[in-house]
Design an enzyme around this catalytic site. Structure first.
Site, PDB file in Angstrom:
ATOM      1  N   GLU A   1       0.834  -1.209   0.000  1.00  0.00           N
ATOM      2  CA  GLU A   1       0.000   0.000   0.000  1.00  0.00           C
ATOM      3  C   GLU A   1       0.863   1.250   0.000  1.00  0.00           C
ATOM      4  O   GLU A   1       1.934   1.268   0.597  1.00  0.00           O
ATOM      5  CB  GLU A   1      -0.881   0.010   1.255  1.00  0.00           C
ATOM      6  CG  GLU A   1      -2.319  -0.409   1.008  1.00  0.00           C
ATOM      7  CD  GLU A   1      -3.174   0.653   0.322  1.00  0.00           C
ATOM      8  OE1 GLU A   1      -2.643   1.466  -0.475  1.00  0.00           O
ATOM      9  OE2 GLU A   1      -4.381   0.668   0.572  1.00  0.00           O
ATOM     10  N   ASP A   2       0.366   2.294  -0.617  1.00  0.00           N
ATOM     11  CA  ASP A   2       1.097   3.565  -0.611  1.00  0.00           C
ATOM     12  C   ASP A   2       1.018   4.233   0.757  1.00  0.00           C
ATOM     13  O   ASP A   2       2.024   4.634   1.328  1.00  0.00           O
ATOM     14  CB  ASP A   2       0.578   4.507  -1.711  1.00  0.00           C
ATOM     15  CG  ASP A   2      -0.938   4.747  -1.656  1.00  0.00           C
ATOM     16  OD1 ASP A   2      -1.655   4.076  -0.873  1.00  0.00           O
ATOM     17  OD2 ASP A   2      -1.416   5.608  -2.426  1.00  0.00           O
TER      18      ASP A   2
ATOM     19  N   ASP B   1      -4.137   5.748   5.913  1.00  0.00           N
ATOM     20  CA  ASP B   1      -4.629   7.005   6.478  1.00  0.00           C
ATOM     21  C   ASP B   1      -5.672   6.649   7.541  1.00  0.00           C
ATOM     22  O   ASP B   1      -5.323   6.369   8.673  1.00  0.00           O
ATOM     23  CB  ASP B   1      -5.195   7.823   5.304  1.00  0.00           C
ATOM     24  CG  ASP B   1      -5.644   9.215   5.683  1.00  0.00           C
ATOM     25  OD1 ASP B   1      -5.138   9.752   6.668  1.00  0.00           O
ATOM     26  OD2 ASP B   1      -6.505   9.778   4.972  1.00  0.00           O
TER      27      ASP B   1
ATOM     28  N   PHE C   1      -1.244  16.269   3.977  1.00  0.00           N
ATOM     29  CA  PHE C   1      -1.553  15.603   2.708  1.00  0.00           C
ATOM     30  C   PHE C   1      -0.299  15.586   1.843  1.00  0.00           C
ATOM     31  O   PHE C   1       0.245  16.621   1.497  1.00  0.00           O
ATOM     32  CB  PHE C   1      -2.709  16.278   1.979  1.00  0.00           C
ATOM     33  CG  PHE C   1      -3.289  15.385   0.917  1.00  0.00           C
ATOM     34  CD1 PHE C   1      -4.236  14.419   1.238  1.00  0.00           C
ATOM     35  CD2 PHE C   1      -2.852  15.479  -0.399  1.00  0.00           C
ATOM     36  CE1 PHE C   1      -4.745  13.563   0.266  1.00  0.00           C
ATOM     37  CE2 PHE C   1      -3.361  14.627  -1.373  1.00  0.00           C
ATOM     38  CZ  PHE C   1      -4.311  13.671  -1.041  1.00  0.00           C
TER      39      PHE C   1
ATOM     40  N   ARG D   1       1.978  12.182  -9.239  1.00  0.00           N
ATOM     41  CA  ARG D   1       2.426  10.809  -8.989  1.00  0.00           C
ATOM     42  C   ARG D   1       3.881  10.597  -9.409  1.00  0.00           C
ATOM     43  O   ARG D   1       4.573   9.734  -8.866  1.00  0.00           O
ATOM     44  CB  ARG D   1       1.548   9.811  -9.764  1.00  0.00           C
ATOM     45  CG  ARG D   1       0.131   9.694  -9.251  1.00  0.00           C
ATOM     46  CD  ARG D   1      -0.518   8.443  -9.832  1.00  0.00           C
ATOM     47  NE  ARG D   1      -1.972   8.484  -9.755  1.00  0.00           N
ATOM     48  CZ  ARG D   1      -2.682   8.120  -8.677  1.00  0.00           C
ATOM     49  NH1 ARG D   1      -2.069   7.702  -7.600  1.00  0.00           N
ATOM     50  NH2 ARG D   1      -3.997   8.186  -8.694  1.00  0.00           N
TER      51      ARG D   1
HETATM   52  P1  IMP Z   1      -7.627   5.273   3.978  1.00  0.00           P
HETATM   53  O1  IMP Z   1      -8.699   4.368   3.491  1.00  0.00           O
HETATM   54  O2  IMP Z   1      -8.194   6.498   4.633  1.00  0.00           O
HETATM   55  O3  IMP Z   1      -6.590   4.599   4.853  1.00  0.00           O
HETATM   56  O4  IMP Z   1      -6.927   5.872   2.715  1.00  0.00           O
HETATM   57  C1  IMP Z   1      -6.041   5.178   1.989  1.00  0.00           C
HETATM   58  C2  IMP Z   1      -5.913   5.768   0.599  1.00  0.00           C
HETATM   59  O5  IMP Z   1      -6.200   7.172   0.588  1.00  0.00           O
HETATM   60  C3  IMP Z   1      -4.490   5.643   0.132  1.00  0.00           C
HETATM   61  O6  IMP Z   1      -4.263   4.423  -0.518  1.00  0.00           O
HETATM   62  C4  IMP Z   1      -4.333   6.852  -0.775  1.00  0.00           C
HETATM   63  O7  IMP Z   1      -4.740   6.559  -2.085  1.00  0.00           O
HETATM   64  C5  IMP Z   1      -5.276   7.898  -0.195  1.00  0.00           C
HETATM   65  N1  IMP Z   1      -4.564   8.883   0.672  1.00  0.00           N
HETATM   66  C6  IMP Z   1      -4.645   9.021   2.007  1.00  0.00           C
HETATM   67  N2  IMP Z   1      -3.859  10.001   2.458  1.00  0.00           N
HETATM   68  C7  IMP Z   1      -3.245  10.515   1.366  1.00  0.00           C
HETATM   69  C8  IMP Z   1      -2.261  11.555   1.187  1.00  0.00           C
HETATM   70  O8  IMP Z   1      -1.764  12.229   2.108  1.00  0.00           O
HETATM   71  N3  IMP Z   1      -1.884  11.773  -0.098  1.00  0.00           N
HETATM   72  C9  IMP Z   1      -2.361  11.060  -1.161  1.00  0.00           C
HETATM   73  N4  IMP Z   1      -3.260  10.072  -1.031  1.00  0.00           N
HETATM   74  C10 IMP Z   1      -3.700   9.798   0.231  1.00  0.00           C
HETATM   75 MG    MG Z   2      -5.118   8.164  -4.184  1.00  0.00          MG
END
Ligand code: IMP
Ligand code: MG
Length: 173
Positions: A97-98, A101, A150, A163
């Site tokens: 995973e990138d 959050d 962010f 990206r």
């Molecule tokens: P989550 O479901 O809230 O954990 O979000 C996960 C996804 O939200 C990641 O795989 C990203 O694609 C996107 N995301 C969350 N925070 C950021 C950020 O700071 N920058 C870019 N994408 C983010």
């Molecule tokens: Mg994204």
């Protein structure tokens, strides 16, 4: 075009951390049938570097998910936009995973994947924002913990932009 994102993690810092993660993963998965599951689109760059840092035979699969609109806040809705090409039953799956959050995306993904009967499912996340956790998920391998900002670059986008930045930067409004 506006101000470029302010550098948070340099290409050199990213590279040395990814190499260390790769070495750790290689040691842990030696002799096992490892499948790197790259979660698109955000983790394409991390997964490409990580794969090269793991000195083991492995398979690479891609899973397309969308959890965000063009906003900087989670929608809480996870949509699978592209499925795996092969079964993962009996495999050792490492989700790449990138960023974690709120944790909503990852907990949903884990559930979906466990239903396909892999032997193990673990998580390797490049970034983690612990202060934003809504659904706690275990991260087995982590690149960096970051503050609640962010970030973009190294695969991560804002409205599909940035990206291709070789570093991780903070988006300034
Ligand atoms: P989550 O479901 O809230 O954990 O979000 C996960 C996804 O939200 C990641 O795989 C990203 O694609 C996107 N995301 C969350 N925070 C950021 C950020 O700071 N920058 C870019 N994408 C983010
Ligand atoms: Mg994204």
């Amino acid at each position: 075009m506006g101000t470029p994102p302010a550098e948070l993690l340099s290409p050199a810092a990213i590279s040395s951390r990814v190499k260390a993660l790769g070495a750790q993963i290689a040691a842990d998965y030696a002799g096992k049938s490892l499948v790197l599951l790259c979660v698109l689109k955000g983790s394409f760059m991390f997964a490409a570097d990580l794969a090269r840092a793991i000195d083991l035979p492995l398979r690479v699969e891609f899973l397309g998910v969308r959890s965000y609109g063009d906003d900087t806040r989670s929608s809480g809705v996870v949509q699978i936009t592209q499925d795996l090409t092969r079964p993962i039953a009996g495999d050792h799956v490492l989700i790449v995973e990138d960023i974690v959050d709120t944790g909503l995306t990852l907990s949903y993904l884990r559930e979906q994947l466990l239903a396909r009967m892999p032997t193990t499912v673990k998580v390797c996340a490049f970034l983690h924002k612990p202060s934003r956790t809504v659904t706690p998920v275990e991260i087995d391998y982590l690149g960096f913990k970051i503050e609640d900002v962010f970030v973009v670059g190294y695969g991560l986008d804002h409205a599909e932009r940035y990206r291709n930045l070789p570093y991780v930067g903070v988006l300034t409004p």
